[in-house]
Design a protein around this motif. Structure first.
Motif, PDB file in Angstrom:
ATOM      1  N   ALA A 149       0.827  -1.212   0.000  1.00  0.00           N
ATOM      2  CA  ALA A 149       0.000   0.000   0.000  1.00  0.00           C
ATOM      3  C   ALA A 149       0.863   1.265   0.000  1.00  0.00           C
ATOM      4  N   GLY A 150       1.879   1.300   0.873  1.00  0.00           N
ATOM      5  CA  GLY A 150       2.701   2.502   0.994  1.00  0.00           C
ATOM      6  C   GLY A 150       3.538   2.779  -0.238  1.00  0.00           C
TER       7      GLY A 150
ATOM      8  N   GLY B 230       2.811   5.854  -7.329  1.00  0.00           N
ATOM      9  CA  GLY B 230       1.603   6.075  -8.113  1.00  0.00           C
ATOM     10  C   GLY B 230       1.253   4.931  -9.036  1.00  0.00           C
TER      11      GLY B 230
ATOM     12  N   ARG C 254       1.456   4.074  -3.149  1.00  0.00           N
ATOM     13  CA  ARG C 254       1.179   5.513  -3.043  1.00  0.00           C
ATOM     14  C   ARG C 254       2.417   6.319  -3.439  1.00  0.00           C
TER      15      ARG C 254
END
Length: 275
Positions: free
Chosen positions: A107-108, A114, A111
């Motif tokens: 998840a990190g 992108g 982000r």
């Protein structure tokens, strides 16, 4: 700024070299000294006495260099090491739960760059001589995630269900696939047919003939004829609940064995010959 960048690049290189040594096969490193590795790690602020997990992270090829930089930044904050092995970014991270680490990293990092990031993890372990085996398992997990169509997720082998259990010991997997699926594989290889691809589509579409023919872009009669051939090769009980589960598992394991790490498996109908 140039001096700071030079210092940071040098430290990243040193940390990467330490990670390479930690992930080297102990049996192939006759002069490997665990005490020396522990001391080198301590000098870099890494405490190898703590439990560590190994993570292999991946994304689309065009963004891999960006992912490596972002992963290095993130793992430095976690007190771990980052490097590159076999074209994939590898992390050694202090943690207690490898699955949670995989999910958080996926998840990190997604982000941060992108784009979807897939993470396979293994561990944790405290002994430095276990890290090479953890790397192998984490890479195997990453390969499985891609092959199972779970690109963009993070998991450890245990999170892969029954496939994960079998991946824990690969010694007899090839024999298992051949025993269950051998006649169909041999038939396709000899005649250039698409029985295996049809079985994939059939099971992936919930054993629905209508949805399978749409996925394969063929007439429903073609699907029926192919499955009739499967029945001739495997026996009339091939699609009973117990046999279907075993056959579906063999199909997935065969798919895993043919999938290159980092290359998502094609969806049924995406590639291959037309009917």
């Amino acid at each position: 700024l140039l001096i700071r960048r030079s210092v940071a690049e040098t430290e990243d290189r040193v940390r990467g070299e330490l990670l390479d040594d930690l992930l080297a096969d102990p049996a192939a490193s006759a002069h490997r000294d665990p005490g020396s590795l522990t001391l080198r790690a301590r000098r870099l602020g890494v405490d190898l006495a703590r439990p560590h997990a190994v993570a292999v992270v991946d994304c689309e090829p065009a963004l891999r260099s960006r992912l490596a930089a972002e992963a290095t930044r993130v793992v430095r904050g976690l007190g771990g090491l980052a490097g590159t092995r076999q074209g994939r970014t590898v992390l050694l991270v202090p943690c207690d739960r490898a699955r949670t680490l995989a999910q958080d990293l996926a998840a990190g990092l997604a982000r941060g760059i992108g784009a979807p990031v897939t993470v396979g993890t293994a561990g944790p372990a405290t002994a430095p001589d276990r890290h090479a085996a953890l790397h192998t398992e984490a890479l195997r997990c990453l390969t499985a995630l891609h092959a199972l169509g779970r690109t963009g997720e993070g998991a450890d082998v245990a999170a892969l269900g029954f496939i994960g259990v079998l991946l824990g010991d690969r010694a007899d997997i090839a024999a298992h696939v051949d025993r269950v699926l051998g006649p169909v594989l041999a038939y396709d290889a000899e005649r250039g047919t698409e029985l295996v691809r049809t079985l994939h589509a059939y099971y992936d579409q919930g054993a629905s003939l209508a949805r399978a023919k749409d996925a394969l872009h063929v007439h429903v009669n073609t699907v029926v004829q192919r499955l009739d051939r499967v029945a001739q090769l495997l026996g009339p009980d091939w699609n009973t609940p117990d046999s279907a589960l075993e056959l579906h598992l063999a199909l997935r394991l065969h798919q895993l064995s043919r999938t290159d790490p980092g290359t998502p498996a094609p969806a049924p109908g995406a590639t291959g010959r037309t009917a």
